[in-house]
Design a protein around this motif. Sequence first.
Motif, mmCIF file in Angstrom:
data_model
loop_
_atom_site.group_PDB
_atom_site.id
_atom_site.type_symbol
_atom_site.label_atom_id
_atom_site.label_comp_id
_atom_site.label_asym_id
_atom_site.label_seq_id
_atom_site.Cartn_x
_atom_site.Cartn_y
_atom_site.Cartn_z
ATOM 1 N N LEU A 75 0.640 -1.237 0.027
ATOM 2 C CA LEU A 75 0.120 -0.097 0.074
ATOM 3 C C LEU A 75 1.041 1.319 0.002
ATOM 4 O O LEU A 75 0.648 2.321 -0.808
ATOM 5 C CB LEU A 75 -0.905 -0.001 1.250
ATOM 6 C CG LEU A 75 -2.052 1.077 1.231
ATOM 7 C CD1 LEU A 75 -3.164 0.897 0.161
ATOM 8 C CD2 LEU A 75 -2.783 1.105 2.683
ATOM 9 N N TYR A 76 2.090 1.261 0.678
ATOM 10 C CA TYR A 76 2.891 2.069 0.935
ATOM 11 C C TYR A 76 3.448 2.631 -0.627
ATOM 12 O O TYR A 76 3.491 3.814 -0.880
ATOM 13 C CB TYR A 76 3.935 1.911 1.813
ATOM 14 C CG TYR A 76 4.848 3.148 2.166
ATOM 15 C CD1 TYR A 76 4.267 4.143 2.806
ATOM 16 C CD2 TYR A 76 6.173 3.196 1.744
ATOM 17 C CE1 TYR A 76 5.161 5.439 3.518
ATOM 18 C CE2 TYR A 76 6.844 4.363 1.972
ATOM 19 C CZ TYR A 76 6.553 5.402 2.834
ATOM 20 O OH TYR A 76 7.374 6.410 3.171
ATOM 21 N N VAL A 77 3.859 1.606 -1.092
ATOM 22 C CA VAL A 77 4.569 1.705 -2.542
ATOM 23 C C VAL A 77 3.367 2.336 -3.483
ATOM 24 O O VAL A 77 4.086 3.155 -4.369
ATOM 25 C CB VAL A 77 5.087 0.357 -2.889
ATOM 26 C CG1 VAL A 77 5.610 0.363 -4.456
ATOM 27 C CG2 VAL A 77 6.261 -0.287 -2.058
ATOM 28 N N ILE A 78 2.264 1.926 -3.332
ATOM 29 C CA ILE A 78 1.208 2.353 -4.493
ATOM 30 C C ILE A 78 1.084 3.877 -4.099
ATOM 31 O O ILE A 78 0.813 4.513 -5.174
ATOM 32 C CB ILE A 78 0.016 1.471 -4.197
ATOM 33 C CG1 ILE A 78 0.391 0.090 -4.537
ATOM 34 C CG2 ILE A 78 -1.045 2.350 -5.236
ATOM 35 C CD1 ILE A 78 -0.992 -0.851 -4.256
ATOM 36 N N THR A 79 0.993 4.311 -2.821
ATOM 37 C CA THR A 79 0.802 5.735 -2.650
ATOM 38 C C THR A 79 2.104 6.712 -2.563
ATOM 39 O O THR A 79 1.748 7.902 -2.449
ATOM 40 C CB THR A 79 -0.061 5.575 -1.088
ATOM 41 O OG1 THR A 79 0.740 5.112 -0.338
ATOM 42 C CG2 THR A 79 -1.203 5.067 -1.459
ATOM 43 N N THR A 80 3.036 6.211 -2.571
ATOM 44 C CA THR A 80 4.527 6.986 -2.222
ATOM 45 C C THR A 80 5.311 6.841 -3.478
ATOM 46 O O THR A 80 5.776 5.611 -3.811
ATOM 47 C CB THR A 80 5.161 6.617 -1.174
ATOM 48 O OG1 THR A 80 4.348 6.576 0.143
ATOM 49 C CG2 THR A 80 6.014 7.720 -0.850
ATOM 50 N N PRO A 81 5.531 7.825 -4.420
ATOM 51 C CA PRO A 81 6.409 7.818 -5.503
ATOM 52 C C PRO A 81 7.864 7.660 -4.927
ATOM 53 O O PRO A 81 8.490 8.369 -4.012
ATOM 54 C CB PRO A 81 6.466 9.253 -6.113
ATOM 55 C CG PRO A 81 5.105 9.768 -5.496
ATOM 56 C CD PRO A 81 4.949 9.294 -4.216
ATOM 57 N N LEU A 82 8.485 6.707 -5.246
ATOM 58 C CA LEU A 82 9.897 5.942 -4.589
ATOM 59 C C LEU A 82 11.011 7.162 -4.998
ATOM 60 O O LEU A 82 11.759 7.303 -3.964
ATOM 61 C CB LEU A 82 10.043 4.698 -5.091
ATOM 62 C CG LEU A 82 9.293 3.484 -4.678
ATOM 63 C CD1 LEU A 82 9.448 2.367 -5.238
ATOM 64 C CD2 LEU A 82 9.223 3.488 -3.139
ATOM 65 N N ASP A 83 10.993 7.600 -5.912
ATOM 66 C CA ASP A 83 12.090 8.461 -6.349
ATOM 67 C C ASP A 83 11.741 9.908 -5.567
ATOM 68 O O ASP A 83 12.786 10.262 -4.993
ATOM 69 C CB ASP A 83 12.127 8.818 -7.704
ATOM 70 C CG ASP A 83 10.656 8.682 -8.460
ATOM 71 O OD1 ASP A 83 9.760 8.714 -7.950
ATOM 72 O OD2 ASP A 83 10.758 8.927 -9.963
ATOM 73 N N GLU A 84 10.557 10.113 -5.201
ATOM 74 C CA GLU A 84 10.758 11.374 -4.284
ATOM 75 C C GLU A 84 10.833 11.042 -2.791
ATOM 76 O O GLU A 84 11.709 11.967 -2.141
ATOM 77 C CB GLU A 84 9.415 11.879 -4.253
ATOM 78 C CG GLU A 84 8.969 12.491 -5.838
ATOM 79 C CD GLU A 84 7.481 13.038 -5.847
ATOM 80 O OE1 GLU A 84 6.749 13.303 -4.674
ATOM 81 O OE2 GLU A 84 6.995 13.501 -6.861
ATOM 82 N N LEU A 85 10.478 9.775 -2.336
ATOM 83 C CA LEU A 85 11.078 9.490 -1.255
ATOM 84 C C LEU A 85 12.627 9.457 -1.193
ATOM 85 O O LEU A 85 13.212 9.899 0.068
ATOM 86 C CB LEU A 85 10.471 8.027 -0.669
ATOM 87 C CG LEU A 85 10.779 7.319 0.434
ATOM 88 C CD1 LEU A 85 10.482 8.234 1.560
ATOM 89 C CD2 LEU A 85 10.296 5.908 0.635
ATOM 90 N N HIS A 86 13.094 8.849 -2.027
ATOM 91 C CA HIS A 86 14.708 8.566 -2.272
ATOM 92 C C HIS A 86 15.212 9.940 -2.108
ATOM 93 O O HIS A 86 16.303 10.136 -1.372
ATOM 94 C CB HIS A 86 15.129 7.708 -3.333
ATOM 95 C CG HIS A 86 16.517 7.614 -3.334
ATOM 96 N ND1 HIS A 86 17.464 7.884 -4.406
ATOM 97 C CD2 HIS A 86 17.304 6.766 -2.625
ATOM 98 C CE1 HIS A 86 18.635 7.475 -4.053
ATOM 99 N NE2 HIS A 86 18.545 6.840 -3.113
#
Lengths: 138, 163
Positions: free
Chosen positions: A9-20
């Motif tokens: 669910l976290y992956v679906i709702t959070t852009p990973l590149d922005e998190l990184h």
Amino acid sequence: MVLVGSLQLYVITTPLDELHACLVRARVAKPLAYALVAAVAFAPHLRQRVLEVRDAQTSRGVRFGWGSLGPLKLIGPLLLSTLEEAAEREVTLLVRGFGLTGRSTTLAHVPWRRRDTAVAASVLPAAATTLLWRTLGL
Amino acid sequence: MIAEASDLTFTYDGTERPATPPVSLSLEAGRIHAIAGPNGGGKTMLARVLSGLAPSVFRGRLGGRGEVVGSPLPFLGGPPPTAGILTDSALAQLTGVRSTVAGEIGISLENRGWPPRQIRRRVGDLLASLGLEAVAERSPMTLSGASSSELWSPVPSPTSRLS
């Protein structure tokens, strides 16, 4: 499964590149920032792999009841395949410049907005209170 | 020539016996070359040497001489952007920290400090050359098998997992 589902669910709702990009901008060490994001990103695939191993073992007659050695027959192949993939991914990361120490850039532009400040101001005290609560056993 | 080597060997630090036999080769640009040999024969290590991973990451010493895209070996500064390794597992090629195909491709250049504008242009050119512009903004985790293979693992090892 609950943990993996939460991460999915976290992956679906959070852009990973922005998190990184945010972690790197917050001066989190690059290897740690990578490990944190990658662990979240690949969690859904762990679930898929569990199902594949389960199906393969079931077709060979393995039973997965808690009273048997079934879970061990699931964990063994799962661990081996994960380690094999991790070794391959190590080469991928090295070739793609993750071990380089020079200046890096990023395509991910994450502006800090006023509402981010508001969310941080409300979430951080709540997280700190919860941590303190659990630590002190109240 | 894209790569040339003459009696190239690699020996791990702390050992005397080379991990690769002496290799002499000339790889032409625009052609596909196959290197065959038994398990443990040094094929993977040769790829690591040519891509700059050895001896910068896999510590050891080179024998003989070689060059890749005009630069002499070894690449002491680490892997250059002109050479890479793709294995036959498409998923293992993903870093996992980019949510689009374009981002996943561009991260190699981000790590080398390229300006974002140049990265976007280079990535766009690459995707166009493969006819895959349509997947640029897709998640790399959800590509079809064909697109995924074309991007991350275009030439699977024909002898892998044979017994």
